[in-house]
Design a protein around this motif. Structure first.
Motif, PDB file in Angstrom:
ATOM      1  N   ASP A 583     -11.568   0.256 -58.531  1.00 53.98           N
ATOM      2  CA  ASP A 583     -12.421  -0.930 -58.524  1.00 53.98           C
ATOM      3  C   ASP A 583     -11.640  -2.203 -58.832  1.00 53.98           C
ATOM      4  O   ASP A 583     -12.243  -3.251 -59.096  1.00 53.98           O
ATOM      5  CB  ASP A 583     -13.543  -0.786 -59.552  1.00 53.98           C
ATOM      6  N   VAL A 584     -10.326  -2.135 -58.796  1.00 50.67           N
ATOM      7  CA  VAL A 584      -9.481  -3.279 -59.104  1.00 50.67           C
ATOM      8  C   VAL A 584      -8.519  -3.515 -57.944  1.00 50.67           C
ATOM      9  O   VAL A 584      -7.879  -2.583 -57.440  1.00 50.67           O
ATOM     10  CB  VAL A 584      -8.687  -3.060 -60.409  1.00 50.67           C
ATOM     11  N   ALA A 585      -8.417  -4.762 -57.528  1.00 50.42           N
ATOM     12  CA  ALA A 585      -7.434  -5.177 -56.517  1.00 50.42           C
ATOM     13  C   ALA A 585      -6.636  -6.333 -57.095  1.00 50.42           C
ATOM     14  O   ALA A 585      -7.220  -7.323 -57.558  1.00 50.42           O
ATOM     15  CB  ALA A 585      -8.133  -5.589 -55.219  1.00 50.42           C
ATOM     16  N   TYR A 586      -5.269  -6.231 -57.062  1.00 48.68           N
ATOM     17  CA  TYR A 586      -4.420  -7.194 -57.754  1.00 48.68           C
ATOM     18  C   TYR A 586      -3.233  -7.549 -56.853  1.00 48.68           C
ATOM     19  O   TYR A 586      -2.590  -6.663 -56.278  1.00 48.68           O
ATOM     20  CB  TYR A 586      -3.917  -6.569 -59.052  1.00 48.68           C
ATOM     21  N   TRP A 587      -2.959  -8.865 -56.757  1.00 46.06           N
ATOM     22  CA  TRP A 587      -1.854  -9.332 -55.911  1.00 46.06           C
ATOM     23  C   TRP A 587      -1.130 -10.508 -56.585  1.00 46.06           C
ATOM     24  O   TRP A 587      -1.707 -11.206 -57.429  1.00 46.06           O
ATOM     25  CB  TRP A 587      -2.356  -9.811 -54.537  1.00 46.06           C
ATOM     26  N   PHE A 588       0.148 -10.700 -56.142  1.00 46.14           N
ATOM     27  CA  PHE A 588       0.929 -11.877 -56.495  1.00 46.14           C
ATOM     28  C   PHE A 588       1.138 -12.705 -55.234  1.00 46.14           C
ATOM     29  O   PHE A 588       1.496 -12.166 -54.171  1.00 46.14           O
ATOM     30  CB  PHE A 588       2.294 -11.481 -57.077  1.00 46.14           C
ATOM     31  N   LEU A 589       0.924 -13.991 -55.357  1.00 51.94           N
ATOM     32  CA  LEU A 589       1.066 -14.909 -54.222  1.00 51.94           C
ATOM     33  C   LEU A 589       2.107 -15.961 -54.563  1.00 51.94           C
ATOM     34  O   LEU A 589       2.065 -16.558 -55.644  1.00 51.94           O
ATOM     35  CB  LEU A 589      -0.268 -15.591 -53.904  1.00 51.94           C
ATOM     36  N   GLU A 590       3.041 -16.182 -53.654  1.00 57.54           N
ATOM     37  CA  GLU A 590       4.030 -17.232 -53.851  1.00 57.54           C
ATOM     38  C   GLU A 590       3.377 -18.605 -53.701  1.00 57.54           C
ATOM     39  O   GLU A 590       2.471 -18.781 -52.874  1.00 57.54           O
ATOM     40  CB  GLU A 590       5.167 -17.086 -52.844  1.00 57.54           C
ATOM     41  N   PRO A 591       3.800 -19.582 -54.517  1.00 56.03           N
ATOM     42  CA  PRO A 591       3.199 -20.930 -54.438  1.00 56.03           C
ATOM     43  C   PRO A 591       3.669 -21.688 -53.200  1.00 56.03           C
ATOM     44  O   PRO A 591       4.542 -22.565 -53.254  1.00 56.03           O
ATOM     45  CB  PRO A 591       3.683 -21.590 -55.736  1.00 56.03           C
ATOM     46  N   GLU A 592       3.100 -21.356 -52.050  1.00 51.99           N
ATOM     47  CA  GLU A 592       3.466 -21.992 -50.781  1.00 51.99           C
ATOM     48  C   GLU A 592       2.202 -22.284 -49.989  1.00 51.99           C
ATOM     49  O   GLU A 592       1.106 -21.856 -50.347  1.00 51.99           O
ATOM     50  CB  GLU A 592       4.404 -21.075 -49.988  1.00 51.99           C
ATOM     51  N   ASP A 593       2.371 -22.997 -48.897  1.00 54.88           N
ATOM     52  CA  ASP A 593       1.202 -23.419 -48.123  1.00 54.88           C
ATOM     53  C   ASP A 593       0.463 -22.254 -47.481  1.00 54.88           C
ATOM     54  O   ASP A 593      -0.738 -22.349 -47.215  1.00 54.88           O
ATOM     55  CB  ASP A 593       1.643 -24.405 -47.031  1.00 54.88           C
ATOM     56  N   ALA A 594       1.166 -21.172 -47.210  1.00 51.80           N
ATOM     57  CA  ALA A 594       0.521 -20.026 -46.561  1.00 51.80           C
ATOM     58  C   ALA A 594      -0.263 -19.159 -47.545  1.00 51.80           C
ATOM     59  O   ALA A 594      -0.931 -18.204 -47.119  1.00 51.80           O
ATOM     60  CB  ALA A 594       1.572 -19.178 -45.854  1.00 51.80           C
ATOM     61  N   ALA A 595      -0.199 -19.459 -48.821  1.00 50.00           N
ATOM     62  CA  ALA A 595      -0.852 -18.613 -49.815  1.00 50.00           C
ATOM     63  C   ALA A 595      -2.371 -18.562 -49.652  1.00 50.00           C
ATOM     64  O   ALA A 595      -2.960 -17.476 -49.742  1.00 50.00           O
ATOM     65  CB  ALA A 595      -0.481 -19.081 -51.221  1.00 50.00           C
ATOM     66  N   PRO A 596      -3.068 -19.673 -49.388  1.00 51.83           N
ATOM     67  CA  PRO A 596      -4.528 -19.561 -49.230  1.00 51.83           C
ATOM     68  C   PRO A 596      -4.947 -18.651 -48.080  1.00 51.83           C
ATOM     69  O   PRO A 596      -5.896 -17.875 -48.217  1.00 51.83           O
ATOM     70  CB  PRO A 596      -4.965 -21.005 -49.001  1.00 51.83           C
TER      71      PRO A 596
END
Length: 703
Positions: A583-596
């Motif tokens: 029941d958990v989903a976890y991710w890391f996103l780089e601070p860039e324009d494609a992140a959203p």
């Protein structure tokens, strides 16, 4: 003067103050002629005849001087004029003469005739035969009665007990009926009443059928309903300058046959009710004055069949009124303190525990005694970012209102520090500094734990508090090994935190030392008994079902014996349900324009896996807005986490500590509408500052 015994037990009738029957009065004897011989002594238990005795068998006392010469160790009785009032129907003929006696004969008139009129006994109201000893109302009787009455009044803790004590002590020993009026409302302490003086009839009492054994007097027989039952009205407003106001201002008790009291009765009892008050000195009106002002009045009544009040009875009424008024004053002050204690308890302890994801909570609080309703023990459960929860329990030294106030300050500090999401050891360090700022002698123990339902782990830091007990699902109970640490307020001490497993279905029990320590057992013996009680309770529900939390708390408190309530008790139980990894989903996103855009795709896949496609559009829009704001200012990777519980929760974290602020964007602005959309579409949302940055979260209903 020596008196002859009148019963087989031969009580000392001369001056024993402990004899509740009082002195016995005999008919006097004329002075013995000089040189006359002393009367001859008879056999034991028999009174020899004396000079002047007639054929009726009534005996006379000898001269005081002769008796003192013969028996120097006997007590000298009080003069009869001080202790014997005029009996109803008799004439007072002299200082030592019984009413109704023939002067010079020493024999009551008509005593030699069969069928002589009977006179009522002045205490019991029962008829007595002529020549029978008559109880004498002495000063010692009054002292014993006042002592017993004031003890009964002083036993009362609240207003009703004190008023009832006054009534039970007065009727029937002192009066046949009593009416107690109290101010409405009663002033508290130094408060100055604002409205008019209004008296309310608080209680009225008449002669009970049972014997009043405490004061040692025998009451009269239960009478038939009389006009005394009709005396008194419910409310009475005391007008300034009225006769009743003047009597109350005088403070001292007065007989109601005085002009001032007779004029005040209609105002107190109501128009047309004063006719029920007996005539003569059979009623006393006594104002009740507290420490600063008159708080009421008491009306003592005697029926026509009873002897009237005497002048010394005014002193008795004054003593009763004074003790009752001071007791009522203290009871009102105690009631106000109890009210303040209740308010402190409601405001300084949580009324309702929060509903947190992955954990169920239950709590109990027991004061040390009914007279100390709140003390220095407290508990708390504080929701933290990431669906975590902080569990706190603490104990401030002492049981006073000061301890309760310090407890409130420490609890507020702990809530503030928990909102900063500081590690448990840092929270205790700041609490220690706060306690030192409050005073050098402000000591407390505290245990602070943080439960993470996602990782199924718990982090615990301790400051001199008893260790928690973990009850596993299979029924095994263990005392967690956590460093004891020094109490809060010592200063200069480092606190240590440990991380332990918190499996699903387990129950963590936090408590204060009042549960496990008392005069009958030491703290480690109590902890072992607590562990055994938890294990025994878990065996009742089986290895696959943990015991209900509320029932578990009640079972824990049942281990307390009659002498184990020496301290306050705070109890907090937490059942760990956890959140399943699926029941958990976890991710890391780089601070860039494609992140959203990447965040929208990841959220869409997770919702499809959970069968929640109906929320896809709303989640994609809100995730895109929140991630866009985070990427704009972040310098480290942004975290995105989705949690599926009873609601869908989305959390976005970054390393920027500044919290976002909702504002109304103007029509010409190109941005500033992201949080406005979150506020309109989400069920709830918020932002929490962390030691490493912040977390912005929102929740949506699962539909």
């Amino acid at each position: 003067m020596t008196e002859h015994p009148t019963s087989f037990d031969r009580p000392p009738t001369g001056g024993d103050p402990a004899d509740p029957r009082g002195a016995l009065l005999r008919t006097p004897v004329p002075p013995r002629a000089p040189g006359a011989a002393l009367p001859a002594q008879g056999r034991t238990g028999e009174t020899p005849p004396t000079a002047g005795a007639d054929s009726s068998g009534a005996f006379e006392h000898s001269q005081p001087g002769a008796e003192q010469a013969a028996e120097p160790d006997t007590h000298r009785p009080r003069p009869t004029s001080d202790g014997v009032p005029a009996q109803p129907g008799g004439a007072q003929t002299g200082a030592g003469t019984v009413p109704g006696a023939v002067p010079g004969s020493g024999t009551p008139a008509g005593a030699e005739r069969r069928g002589a009129p009977l006179e009522p006994d002045r205490r019991t109201g029962q008829p007595t035969t002529p020549g029978q000893p008559t109880p004498m109302r002495r000063d010692g009787d009054r002292l014993r009665f006042v002592g017993a009455a004031t003890r009964r009044i002083a036993r009362g803790m609240d207003l009703d007990e004190i008023v009832m004590g006054l009534c039970r002590a007065t009727v029937p020993t002192f009066a046949d009926a009593i009416l107690v009026y109290l101010r409405e409302p009663l002033p508290v302490g130094d408060e100055r009443p604002t409205g008019p003086l209004v008296l309310r009839l608080r209680r009225t009492d008449r002669i009970p059928a049972e014997r009043d054994t405490e004061s040692g007097f025998t009451p009269a027989a239960q009478p038939e309903p009389t006009e005394l039952d009709t005396v008194g009205s419910e409310l009475c407003e005391v007008r300034p300058g009225s006769a009743l106001a003047e009597v109350l201002r005088g403070v001292r008790p007065v007989f109601t046959d005085t002009p001032a009291a007779r004029a005040a009765l209609p105002e107190l009892l109501g128009d047309g009710r004063d006719f029920a008050v007996p005539d003569g000195r059979r009623a006393i009106l006594a104002p009740l004055r507290g420490r600063r002002r008159v708080i009421g009045a008491a009306l003592f009544l005697r029926g026509p069949e009873r002897v009237a009040f005497e002048a010394d009875d005014l002193l008795v009424a004054a003593q009763l009124a004074t003790h009752s008024a001071l007791g009522i004053d203290k009871a009102v002050l105690y009631g106000r303190e109890a009210y303040i204690a209740d308010e402190l308890q409601r405001t300084m302890l949580p009324e309702n525990l929060p509903r947190c994801t992955g954990v169920r909570l239950a709590s109990r609080y027991l004061p040390a005694a009914e007279t100390a309703r709140v003390g220095g023990d407290w508990y708390d459960a504080i929701p933290l970012p990431g669906s975590r929860v902080a569990l706190v329990v603490g104990d401030v030294m002492g049981h006073s209102m000061t301890s309760a106030a310090i407890m409130g300050q420490l609890r507020t500090t702990a809530q503030t520090l928990a909102g900063l999401d500081l590690p448990p050891q840092e929270v205790l360090h700041h609490l220690d500094e706060q306690a030192q700022r409050l005073g050098t002698d402000r000591m407390a123990t505290c245990l602070y734990a943080v439960y993470d339902p996602v990782s199924h782990r718990i982090t615990v830091a301790n400051a001199g508090h008893p260790p928690p007990v973990l009850l596993h699902l299979g029924g095994h109970a263990e005392v967690l090994r956590v460093p004891a640490g020094a109490p809060i307020g010592v200063g200069g001490v480092d606190f240590e935190a440990v991380e332990l497993d918190a499996p699903a279905g387990a129950t963590l029990l936090l408590y204060t030392d009042g549960l496990v320590e008392s005069r009958l057992r030491d703290v480690w013996t109590g902890i072992e008994q607590l562990r055994e009680r938890l294990a025994a309770t878990a065996q009742l529900t089986g290895p696959d079902h943990p015991p209900p939390l509320e029932a578990l708390c009640d079972e824990v408190l049942d281990m307390l014996g009659p002498g184990d309530r020496d301290d306050d008790i705070a109890l907090l139980a937490a059942r760990f349900d956890g959140i399943a990894p699926s029941d958990v989903a976890y991710w890391f996103l780089e601070p860039e324009d494609a992140a959203p855009g990447r965040a929208r795709r990841l959220a869409r896949r997770a919702l499809a896996r959970w069968g929640m496609e109906d929320l896809t559009d709303s989640v994609e829009l809100l995730v895109s807005e929140v991630v866009t704001n985070a990427v704009r200012y972040a310098t480290k990777p942004v975290t995105l986490r989705l949690l599926r519980t009873d609601v869908l929760r989305c959390e976005v974290g970054d390393d920027v500590p500044q919290l976002p602020r909702l504002r109304q964007a103007r029509a010409t602005d190109e941005g500033g509408r992201g949080l406005y959309l979150v506020n309109r579409l989400a069920r709830r949302w918020g932002a929490t500052r962390l030691s490493t940055g912040k977390v912005v979260w929102f929740e949506l209903n699962r539909g």
